[in-house]
Design a protein around this motif. Sequence first.
Motif, PDB file in Angstrom:
ATOM      1  N   VAL A   1     -50.943 -24.475  24.812  1.00 51.11           N
ATOM      2  CA  VAL A   1     -51.986 -23.651  24.195  1.00 51.11           C
ATOM      3  C   VAL A   1     -52.448 -22.573  25.165  1.00 51.11           C
ATOM      4  CG1 VAL A   1     -54.340 -23.701  23.286  1.00 51.11           C
ATOM      5  CG2 VAL A   1     -52.759 -25.495  22.681  1.00 51.11           C
ATOM      6  N   LEU A   2     -52.557 -22.925  26.431  1.00 51.48           N
ATOM      7  CA  LEU A   2     -53.071 -21.985  27.420  1.00 51.48           C
ATOM      8  C   LEU A   2     -52.081 -20.875  27.737  1.00 51.48           C
ATOM      9  CD1 LEU A   2     -54.699 -24.542  29.875  1.00 51.48           C
ATOM     10  CD2 LEU A   2     -55.704 -23.442  27.892  1.00 51.48           C
ATOM     11  N   SER A   3     -50.797 -21.123  27.532  1.00 56.04           N
ATOM     12  CA  SER A   3     -49.800 -20.116  27.868  1.00 56.04           C
ATOM     13  C   SER A   3     -49.464 -19.198  26.695  1.00 56.04           C
ATOM     14  CB  SER A   3     -48.528 -20.792  28.374  1.00 56.04           C
ATOM     15  OG  SER A   3     -47.963 -21.584  27.352  1.00 56.04           O
ATOM     16  N   GLN A   4     -49.995 -19.463  25.497  1.00 60.13           N
ATOM     17  CA  GLN A   4     -49.666 -18.650  24.325  1.00 60.13           C
ATOM     18  C   GLN A   4     -49.984 -17.167  24.504  1.00 60.13           C
ATOM     19  OE1 GLN A   4     -51.673 -20.660  21.135  1.00 60.13           O
ATOM     20  NE2 GLN A   4     -49.983 -22.082  20.778  1.00 60.13           N
ATOM     21  N   PRO A   5     -51.175 -16.780  25.007  1.00 64.10           N
ATOM     22  CA  PRO A   5     -51.436 -15.345  25.162  1.00 64.10           C
ATOM     23  C   PRO A   5     -50.450 -14.665  26.115  1.00 64.10           C
ATOM     24  CG  PRO A   5     -53.473 -16.582  25.409  1.00 64.10           C
ATOM     25  CD  PRO A   5     -52.361 -17.573  25.349  1.00 64.10           C
ATOM     26  N   PHE A   6     -50.049 -15.373  27.170  1.00 66.48           N
ATOM     27  CA  PHE A   6     -49.094 -14.794  28.118  1.00 66.48           C
ATOM     28  C   PHE A   6     -47.719 -14.635  27.483  1.00 66.48           C
ATOM     29  CE2 PHE A   6     -52.075 -17.002  31.110  1.00 66.48           C
ATOM     30  CZ  PHE A   6     -52.616 -15.848  31.648  1.00 66.48           C
ATOM     31  N   GLU A   7     -47.314 -15.606  26.657  1.00 70.65           N
ATOM     32  CA  GLU A   7     -46.002 -15.530  26.003  1.00 70.65           C
ATOM     33  C   GLU A   7     -45.969 -14.387  24.988  1.00 70.65           C
ATOM     34  OE1 GLU A   7     -45.594 -19.452  24.440  1.00 70.65           O
ATOM     35  OE2 GLU A   7     -45.160 -20.328  26.403  1.00 70.65           O
TER      36      GLU A   7
ATOM     37  N   HIS B   1     -58.959 -18.256  24.434  1.00 71.94           N
ATOM     38  CA  HIS B   1     -59.698 -17.080  23.971  1.00 71.94           C
ATOM     39  C   HIS B   1     -60.138 -16.216  25.155  1.00 71.94           C
ATOM     40  CE1 HIS B   1     -62.042 -14.684  21.225  1.00 71.94           C
ATOM     41  NE2 HIS B   1     -63.140 -14.887  21.945  1.00 71.94           N
ATOM     42  N   GLY B   2     -60.565 -16.860  26.238  1.00 74.68           N
ATOM     43  CA  GLY B   2     -60.951 -16.111  27.432  1.00 74.68           C
ATOM     44  C   GLY B   2     -59.786 -15.377  28.064  1.00 74.68           C
ATOM     45  N   ILE B   3     -58.623 -16.026  28.105  1.00 72.23           N
ATOM     46  CA  ILE B   3     -57.421 -15.386  28.637  1.00 72.23           C
ATOM     47  C   ILE B   3     -57.051 -14.184  27.774  1.00 72.23           C
ATOM     48  CG2 ILE B   3     -54.940 -15.683  28.998  1.00 72.23           C
ATOM     49  CD1 ILE B   3     -55.589 -18.610  29.793  1.00 72.23           C
ATOM     50  N   THR B   4     -57.163 -14.351  26.453  1.00 71.63           N
ATOM     51  CA  THR B   4     -56.859 -13.257  25.526  1.00 71.63           C
ATOM     52  C   THR B   4     -57.762 -12.065  25.785  1.00 71.63           C
ATOM     53  OG1 THR B   4     -56.144 -14.821  23.833  1.00 71.63           O
ATOM     54  CG2 THR B   4     -56.756 -12.629  23.091  1.00 71.63           C
ATOM     55  N   ARG B   5     -59.060 -12.326  25.939  1.00 72.29           N
ATOM     56  CA  ARG B   5     -60.005 -11.233  26.185  1.00 72.29           C
ATOM     57  C   ARG B   5     -59.729 -10.551  27.528  1.00 72.29           C
ATOM     58  NH1 ARG B   5     -65.842 -12.495  23.748  1.00 72.29           N
ATOM     59  NH2 ARG B   5     -66.158 -10.518  24.802  1.00 72.29           N
ATOM     60  N   ALA B   6     -59.340 -11.342  28.526  1.00 70.14           N
ATOM     61  CA  ALA B   6     -59.030 -10.765  29.841  1.00 70.14           C
ATOM     62  C   ALA B   6     -57.784  -9.882  29.758  1.00 70.14           C
ATOM     63  CB  ALA B   6     -58.838 -11.871  30.866  1.00 70.14           C
ATOM     64  N   LEU B   7     -56.767 -10.333  29.024  1.00 70.17           N
ATOM     65  CA  LEU B   7     -55.548  -9.535  28.878  1.00 70.17           C
ATOM     66  C   LEU B   7     -55.830  -8.226  28.142  1.00 70.17           C
ATOM     67  CD1 LEU B   7     -52.908 -12.289  28.032  1.00 70.17           C
ATOM     68  CD2 LEU B   7     -53.010 -10.898  30.097  1.00 70.17           C
TER      69      LEU B   7
ATOM     70  N   GLU C   1     -58.678  -6.657  28.231  1.00 62.86           N
ATOM     71  CA  GLU C   1     -59.441  -5.823  29.155  1.00 62.86           C
ATOM     72  C   GLU C   1     -58.523  -5.149  30.174  1.00 62.86           C
ATOM     73  OE1 GLU C   1     -63.072  -6.866  31.956  1.00 62.86           O
ATOM     74  OE2 GLU C   1     -63.380  -7.573  29.878  1.00 62.86           O
ATOM     75  N   ILE C   2     -57.463  -5.857  30.577  1.00 61.58           N
ATOM     76  CA  ILE C   2     -56.505  -5.292  31.526  1.00 61.58           C
ATOM     77  C   ILE C   2     -55.704  -4.172  30.876  1.00 61.58           C
ATOM     78  CG2 ILE C   2     -54.384  -5.797  32.811  1.00 61.58           C
ATOM     79  CD1 ILE C   2     -55.602  -8.627  33.286  1.00 61.58           C
ATOM     80  N   ASP C   3     -55.199  -4.422  29.656  1.00 56.84           N
ATOM     81  CA  ASP C   3     -54.392  -3.427  28.954  1.00 56.84           C
ATOM     82  C   ASP C   3     -54.669  -3.534  27.461  1.00 56.84           C
ATOM     83  OD1 ASP C   3     -52.563  -1.578  28.147  1.00 56.84           O
ATOM     84  OD2 ASP C   3     -50.794  -2.682  28.795  1.00 56.84           O
ATOM     85  N   ILE C   4     -55.290  -2.514  26.890  1.00 60.16           N
ATOM     86  CA  ILE C   4     -55.672  -2.536  25.479  1.00 60.16           C
ATOM     87  C   ILE C   4     -54.446  -2.521  24.565  1.00 60.16           C
ATOM     88  CG2 ILE C   4     -55.906  -0.048  25.135  1.00 60.16           C
ATOM     89  CD1 ILE C   4     -58.362  -2.717  23.869  1.00 60.16           C
ATOM     90  N   ALA C   5     -53.294  -2.172  25.094  1.00 59.13           N
ATOM     91  CA  ALA C   5     -52.056  -2.160  24.292  1.00 59.13           C
ATOM     92  C   ALA C   5     -51.642  -3.571  23.870  1.00 59.13           C
ATOM     93  CB  ALA C   5     -50.928  -1.500  25.081  1.00 59.13           C
ATOM     94  N   HIS C   6     -52.190  -4.602  24.531  1.00 59.29           N
ATOM     95  CA  HIS C   6     -51.880  -5.986  24.152  1.00 59.29           C
ATOM     96  C   HIS C   6     -52.613  -6.413  22.880  1.00 59.29           C
ATOM     97  CE1 HIS C   6     -49.712  -6.602  27.773  1.00 59.29           C
ATOM     98  NE2 HIS C   6     -50.751  -6.651  28.587  1.00 59.29           N
ATOM     99  N   ARG C   7     -53.679  -5.689  22.507  1.00 61.71           N
ATOM    100  CA  ARG C   7     -54.533  -6.115  21.393  1.00 61.71           C
ATOM    101  C   ARG C   7     -53.796  -6.304  20.065  1.00 61.71           C
ATOM    102  NH1 ARG C   7     -59.831  -6.720  19.865  1.00 61.71           N
ATOM    103  NH2 ARG C   7     -60.257  -6.186  17.695  1.00 61.71           N
ATOM    104  N   PRO C   8     -52.957  -5.367  19.610  1.00 61.63           N
ATOM    105  CA  PRO C   8     -52.305  -5.566  18.302  1.00 61.63           C
ATOM    106  C   PRO C   8     -51.460  -6.842  18.230  1.00 61.63           C
ATOM    107  CG  PRO C   8     -52.048  -3.297  19.007  1.00 61.63           C
ATOM    108  CD  PRO C   8     -52.642  -4.040  20.161  1.00 61.63           C
TER     109      PRO C   8
END
Length: 102
Positions: free
Chosen positions: A19-25, A53-59, A61-68
Amino acid sequence: IVDGGDRICDVPGFGPSDVLSQPFEITQTVGKYDTHATCSGGGLAGQAGAIRHGITRALMEIDIAHRPALKSAGMVTRDSRSKARKKYGQRSARARFQYSKR
Protein backbone atom coordinates in the motif's frame (compact mmCIF):
# COMPACT_ATOMS: atom_id res chain seq x y z
CA ILE A 1 9.48 -0.18 9.67
CA VAL A 2 6.67 -0.28 12.20
CA ASP A 3 6.72 0.88 15.84
CA GLY A 4 10.43 1.67 15.69
CA GLY A 5 11.25 -2.03 15.21
CA ASP A 6 12.98 -3.91 12.45
CA ARG A 7 9.92 -5.33 10.70
CA ILE A 8 8.36 -4.04 7.49
CA CYS A 9 4.72 -2.91 7.60
CA ASP A 10 2.41 -5.84 6.89
CA VAL A 11 -1.05 -4.56 6.06
CA PRO A 12 -3.78 -7.23 6.19
CA GLY A 13 -4.79 -8.35 2.73
CA PHE A 14 -1.73 -6.87 1.03
CA GLY A 15 1.91 -7.79 0.64
CA PRO A 16 4.60 -6.14 2.76
CA SER A 17 4.40 -2.37 2.37
CA ASP A 18 2.45 -2.76 -0.90
CA VAL A 19 0.00 0.00 0.00
CA LEU A 20 2.81 2.39 0.87
CA SER A 21 4.63 1.87 -2.42
CA GLN A 22 1.59 2.46 -4.68
CA PRO A 23 2.15 6.22 -5.19
CA PHE A 24 5.79 5.59 -6.12
CA GLU A 25 4.84 2.83 -8.58
CA ILE A 26 2.21 5.01 -10.26
CA THR A 27 4.62 7.92 -10.73
CA GLN A 28 7.63 5.70 -11.62
CA THR A 29 9.66 7.11 -8.72
CA VAL A 30 10.42 3.83 -6.90
CA GLY A 31 13.73 4.13 -5.03
CA LYS A 32 14.06 7.83 -5.83
CA TYR A 33 12.92 9.16 -2.44
CA ASP A 34 13.35 8.10 1.19
CA THR A 35 10.33 8.42 3.46
CA HIS A 36 9.89 8.78 7.19
CA ALA A 37 6.37 8.91 8.63
CA THR A 38 4.89 8.91 12.12
CA CYS A 39 1.30 7.78 12.69
CA SER A 40 -0.86 7.41 15.77
CA GLY A 41 -4.34 6.04 16.27
CA GLY A 42 -6.38 3.73 14.11
CA GLY A 43 -5.27 0.31 12.91
CA LEU A 44 -2.53 -0.83 10.55
CA ALA A 45 -4.66 -0.52 7.42
CA GLY A 46 -5.87 2.97 8.36
CA GLN A 47 -2.38 4.14 9.17
CA ALA A 48 -1.05 2.71 5.91
CA GLY A 49 -3.77 4.57 4.02
CA ALA A 50 -2.93 7.81 5.83
CA ILE A 51 0.77 7.43 5.06
CA ARG A 52 -0.05 6.62 1.42
CA HIS A 53 -2.12 9.83 1.25
CA GLY A 54 0.76 11.81 2.75
CA ILE A 55 3.23 10.35 0.26
CA THR A 56 0.82 11.24 -2.56
CA ARG A 57 0.57 14.84 -1.38
CA ALA A 58 4.36 15.08 -1.05
CA LEU A 59 4.87 13.75 -4.59
CA MET A 60 2.37 16.31 -5.93
CA GLU A 61 4.21 19.07 -4.07
CA ILE A 62 7.52 17.98 -5.61
CA ASP A 63 6.13 17.78 -9.16
CA ILE A 64 2.57 18.80 -10.05
CA ALA A 65 2.81 16.70 -13.23
CA HIS A 66 2.25 13.61 -11.04
CA ARG A 67 -1.26 14.79 -10.08
CA PRO A 68 -3.26 13.43 -13.08
CA ALA A 69 -1.84 9.91 -12.70
CA LEU A 70 -2.34 9.89 -8.93
CA LYS A 71 -5.86 11.32 -9.21
CA SER A 72 -6.95 8.73 -11.78
CA ALA A 73 -5.71 6.01 -9.40
CA GLY A 74 -7.79 7.49 -6.56
CA MET A 75 -4.85 8.44 -4.36
CA VAL A 76 -5.64 12.15 -3.99
CA THR A 77 -8.99 11.75 -2.22
CA ARG A 78 -8.79 11.53 1.57
CA ASP A 79 -10.78 8.86 3.40
CA SER A 80 -12.96 11.11 5.56
CA ARG A 81 -14.66 8.38 7.62
CA SER A 82 -14.39 8.88 11.35
CA LYS A 83 -15.66 7.16 14.46
CA ALA A 84 -19.33 7.87 15.26
CA ARG A 85 -19.98 9.54 18.59
CA LYS A 86 -21.70 7.76 21.47
CA LYS A 87 -25.35 8.80 21.69
CA TYR A 88 -27.17 9.30 24.98
CA GLY A 89 -29.48 6.45 25.98
CA GLN A 90 -27.28 3.96 24.14
CA ARG A 91 -24.38 1.78 25.14
CA SER A 92 -22.13 2.97 22.32
CA ALA A 93 -22.41 4.72 18.96
CA ARG A 94 -24.77 2.11 17.49
CA ALA A 95 -25.39 -0.57 20.13
CA ARG A 96 -28.50 -0.15 22.27
CA PHE A 97 -28.96 -1.27 25.84
CA GLN A 98 -30.52 -4.73 26.10
CA TYR A 99 -34.32 -4.56 26.07
CA SER A 100 -36.07 -5.98 29.12
CA LYS A 101 -39.81 -6.58 28.94
CA ARG A 102 -40.20 -6.66 32.74
